[in-house]
Enzyme design. Structure first.
Site, mmCIF file in Angstrom:
data_model
loop_
_atom_site.group_PDB
_atom_site.id
_atom_site.type_symbol
_atom_site.label_atom_id
_atom_site.label_comp_id
_atom_site.label_asym_id
_atom_site.label_seq_id
_atom_site.Cartn_x
_atom_site.Cartn_y
_atom_site.Cartn_z
ATOM 1 C CG HIS A 154 -8.332 4.686 11.205
ATOM 2 N ND1 HIS A 154 -8.553 3.546 11.612
ATOM 3 C CD2 HIS A 154 -7.030 4.573 10.537
ATOM 4 C CE1 HIS A 154 -7.751 2.519 11.367
ATOM 5 N NE2 HIS A 154 -6.694 3.323 10.681
ATOM 6 C CD1 TRP B 93 -6.606 -0.098 4.319
ATOM 7 C CD2 TRP B 93 -6.216 1.757 3.079
ATOM 8 N NE1 TRP B 93 -5.309 0.074 4.297
ATOM 9 C CE2 TRP B 93 -5.000 1.317 3.814
ATOM 10 C CE3 TRP B 93 -6.064 2.801 2.157
ATOM 11 C CZ2 TRP B 93 -3.901 2.217 3.645
ATOM 12 C CZ3 TRP B 93 -4.810 3.700 1.835
ATOM 13 C CH2 TRP B 93 -3.746 3.254 2.799
ATOM 14 C CG ASP C 103 -11.831 3.698 11.957
ATOM 15 O OD1 ASP C 103 -11.859 3.773 10.624
ATOM 16 O OD2 ASP C 103 -11.070 2.728 12.643
ATOM 17 C CG ASP D 119 -3.810 1.028 11.200
ATOM 18 O OD1 ASP D 119 -4.870 1.440 10.299
ATOM 19 O OD2 ASP D 119 -2.692 0.670 10.526
ATOM 20 C CD1 TRP D 120 -1.549 -2.161 9.345
ATOM 21 C CD2 TRP D 120 -0.159 -4.040 10.397
ATOM 22 N NE1 TRP D 120 -1.361 -3.416 8.739
ATOM 23 C CE2 TRP D 120 -0.858 -4.547 9.015
ATOM 24 C CE3 TRP D 120 0.617 -4.865 11.093
ATOM 25 C CZ2 TRP D 120 -0.581 -5.800 8.630
ATOM 26 C CZ3 TRP D 120 0.783 -6.161 10.666
ATOM 27 C CH2 TRP D 120 0.261 -6.567 9.751
#
Length: 301
Positions: free
Chosen positions: A279, A163, A249, A123-124
């Protein structure tokens, strides 16, 4: 810049998380001091495994992976990004930019003096972690990317659009519930509470709300040029580079292909798909990820 700091009492006895806190201070360009929290477990003489989380989680996400790797002799470092976990939280949305996050974590990386790093990012944690690889390629020995990317303004999935709209409009951001929805297995109430712990009220969630809007999905977003420059470095990164995306995901599905096509270090690696994982694959398959990291390090020494 106004800074919020989550009281330590909020972090009393999260499940399976016996780790001591470590802190490092970095300075913002306006002179504000920010305290970044990180885990640092295992023998200091061992090469570090750097685990970087994303939105809206914190280093708690890696608790089982940390324990498993340390038991096998690895040093494991897992920071909380600014705005998350036990790290300081700027109070205003405009305090958060992609480039500030890169600078804060770059300063943290320099201060911790980590070298010969194995990076695992999701992710980030990938958006920022890959920028660190591009800025300091000499510090990294190998990289594993999972459910992440380094976007350069070229569009987004329908799942990400949902999202984005959800995160920007819902009055109360249910962090523990969000993490649970991103897993294939059900989280316990104690685990959900641990994800909620960094955020005593909505004022502490400014970074969590801001992150989705910072993803450079259009040419007009900030950091498009900087990410394109980072890709030029990654396109010459020949150290071992592994993809380990999950099979369930919708946000990042298929994202491993761009890395396999553009990063030379991916050639000849045993890329994997983590099956039965959403995810937040760290929650669904921590043992498999720990095994993967241990074997990847051993096979690419």
């Amino acid at each position: 810049m106004k800074i919020l700091r989550t009281p330590d009492a909020r972090f009393a006895n999260p499940p399976d998380f016996p780790f001591a806190p470590h802190y490092c201070e970095v300075r913002n360009s306006d002179g504000t001091t920010l305290r970044i929290h990180y885990l640092d477990e295992g023998p200091r003489e061992a090469d570090p495994v750097l685990l970087m989380h994303g939105e809206p989680s914190w280093s708690f996400l890696y608790r089982k992976i940390v324990a498993s790797l340390v038991a096998r002799g690895h040093r494991v470092v897992a920071p909380d990004l600014v705005g998350f976990g036990r790290s300081d939280k700027p109070a205003e949305q405009l305090d958060y930019t992609f480039e500030r996050h890169v600078r804060w974590m770059s300063d943290w990386l320099v201060a911790t003096r980590l070298t010969d790093i194995t990076l695992f990012c999701q992710d980030w944690g990938g958006l920022i972690g890959l920028r660190l690889v591009a800025a300091f390629p000499e510090k990294f020995a190998r990289v594993v990317v999972a459910n992440t990317g380094l976007p350069t303004g070229e569009g987004f999935s329908a799942a990400f659009q949902q999202w984005l709209e959800f995160s920007q409009s819902i009055p109360v951001l249910p962090v523990g519930q969000i993490v649970g929805m991103g897993c294939k297995r059900g989280l316990s109430e104690a685990e959900k509470a641990a994800y909620d712990a960094p955020f005593p009220d909505e004022s502490f969630k400014t970074g969590a709300r801001r992150f989705p809007a910072l993803v450079p999905i259009t040419p007009q977003h900030g950091s498009v040029a900087e990410n394109k420059a980072a890709w030029k470095v990654l396109e010459n990164f020949r150290k071992p580079f592994l993809t380990a995306f999950s099979d369930s995901d919708p946000v990042t599905k298929g994202g491993e292909q761009i890395f396999q096509q553009r990063v030379p270090g991916t050639k000849g690696q045993k890329h994997v798909t983590i099956t039965g994982a959403g995810h937040f694959l760290q929650e669904d398959k921590p043992d498999e990820i720990a095994d993967l990291l241990h074997e990847f390090i051993a096979s690419t020494k």
